[in-house]
Design a protein around this motif. Structure first.
Motif, short mmCIF file in Angstrom:
data_model
loop_
_atom_site.label_atom_id
_atom_site.label_comp_id
_atom_site.label_asym_id
_atom_site.label_seq_id
_atom_site.Cartn_x
_atom_site.Cartn_y
_atom_site.Cartn_z
N ASP A 25 -5.14 23.87 17.24
CA ASP A 25 -5.14 22.41 17.07
C ASP A 25 -5.95 21.99 15.84
N ASP A 27 -5.27 22.66 13.05
CA ASP A 27 -4.27 22.29 12.03
C ASP A 27 -4.09 20.79 11.91
N HIS A 28 -4.42 20.06 12.97
CA HIS A 28 -4.26 18.59 12.94
C HIS A 28 -5.53 17.97 12.35
N ASP A 30 -6.89 15.01 12.26
CA ASP A 30 -7.72 14.12 13.09
C ASP A 30 -8.55 14.93 14.08
N TYR A 31 -7.91 15.95 14.65
CA TYR A 31 -8.59 16.81 15.62
C TYR A 31 -9.72 17.57 14.92
N GLN A 32 -9.38 18.15 13.79
CA GLN A 32 -10.37 18.93 13.04
C GLN A 32 -11.58 18.08 12.65
#
Ligand code: G3I
Length: 349
Positions: A25, A27-28, A30-32
């Protein structure tokens, strides 16, 4: 890192704020950004479990674990390794081999030894805390080590101490934790806490290298919860000379549907952040509590709907990765603790 982020506020008071992470995740963007910006310790939710790292006997997949460890090092974070000895998420080749008799108990013990040495050695010096053994005690009153547990039933209770010894040999500087749920009074009876406490005292008297206790902290608003009880139980573990940590905090409740995750009882929107805050205060009350980890931070990425039908809303960010009241609650408790509230006397770590 923003000064009002969870990780910065926690750093002021000698605490690490953590989250479970799904490595891919990252890779996203916002998540990172949330992982890097808000947290100072990370746990792979699944990617260090035996089922994931050795899906076929002798064939390893370290991709998720490697990725998360590298990410943590790039972002000034520590890592909680999770978990070496657990009955769940074992590879099918192992459990079916045991079931059909092609793996004897002696071979099972050798395979476990090898697994622990291989995994702990691979990340030697890069793991702050290892959850060596996970969820061995029954939920009954009185509670005991579960005689029907996969490992205990085949290898006896002594395998738990051996796992700690093997992990310590492979990485003498990692802090080795016993991790479980409902071990700080969440079951209402304190039976499990009593049993784990007595067992830890016995293990330490025998010189077993255990450094800490992880209380998972999976709560549900439909049951009672006492932050005072939690503090007392954590203090009791600490009195043995152990570190303590909250390792998998979340607070679930009933929701309208798994997509939107709006609580069906409006009072739950108050209870949910309040219980998060009480858990954090339980940790803040003692300086031996070195980290507070949430089990993921977005309601969309949740393990809960798959395990508890009709429930959700258990994290501190909503399904669109917007911070919820529980986020603000944690932020405010950390800020208060840093501005003179009577917490964590006796210095940091
Ligand atoms: O990877 C497969 C995927 O290929 C397949 O399509 C899908 C279909 O169900 O399953 C996927 O595996 C799932 C795995 O998570 C990865 O997402 C498993 O079904 C699912 O059972 C598994 O759940 C994990 C659970 O442990 C297993 O017990 C959760 O993600 C994980 O958050 C949860 O974490 C545990 C801690 O390790 C210990 N304490 C309790 C905590 C919550 O249960």
């Amino acid at each position: 890192v923003a000064p009002d982020s969870l990780r910065a506020l926690a750093a002021n008071i000698g605490l690490r704020m953590g989250t479970a992470v799904i490595p891919f995740d990252l890779d996203h963007p916002d998540y990172q950004a949330i992982v890097a910006g808000q947290f100072s310790v990370v746990t792979p939710g699944n990617e260090m479990k035996w089922q994931v790292v050795e899906p076929t006997q002798g064939t390893f997949d370290w991709s998720g674990a490697d990725r998360l460890v590298a990410f943590a090092e790039q972002h000034g974070q520590l890592v909680r390794g999770h978990t070496l000895l657990w009955h769940s998420q074992l590879p099918a080749w192992l459990t079916s081999g045991v079931d059909n008799g092609t793996i004897s108990n002696a071979q099972l013990r050798d395979l476990l030894h090898q697994h622990i040495i291989t995994e702990v050695s691979r990340y030697k010096g890069r793991i702050w805390q290892w959850d060596v053994a996970n969820e061995f005690f029954t939920d009954s009153n009185p509670s005991t080590i579960n005689p029907n547990d996969f490992w205990v039933s085949h290898l006896g209770t002594g395998v738990i101490a051996d796992a700690f010894r093997w992990a310590h040999q492979a990485d003498p500087h990692a802090l080795l934790f016993y991790n479980d749920y409902n071990i700080a009074g969440e079951d209402g009876t304190n039976a499990k806490s009593d049993a784990v406490f007595a067992w830890l005292r016995q293990m330490l008297a025998q010189g077993v290298p255990i450094n800490g206790v992880g209380d998972q902290g999976h709560l549900d608003t439909q049951y009672g919860f006492s932050g005072t009880q939690m503090t007392q139980d954590l203090q009791r573990y600490a009195s043995l000379g152990l570190k303590v940590a909250i390792t998998e905090a979340d607070v679930r409740t009933f929701v309208n549907n798994a997509t939107d995750q709006v609580p069906t009882d409006h009072l739950a929107t108050f209870a949910q952040p309040d219980e998060f805050g009480q858990m954090l205060k339980g940790c803040l009350a003692l300086r031996q509590c070195i980290s507070f980890t949430v089990w993921g931070f977005g309601d969309a990425d949740s393990w809960v709907p798959g395990f508890f039908t009709g429930e959700g809303y258990e994290t501190i960010y909503d399904v669109n990765l917007q911070p919820k009241p529980a986020y603000t609650e944690l932020q405010q408790e950390l800020a208060l603790a840093g501005s003179g509230a009577p917490h964590r006397t006796g210095g940091g770590f």
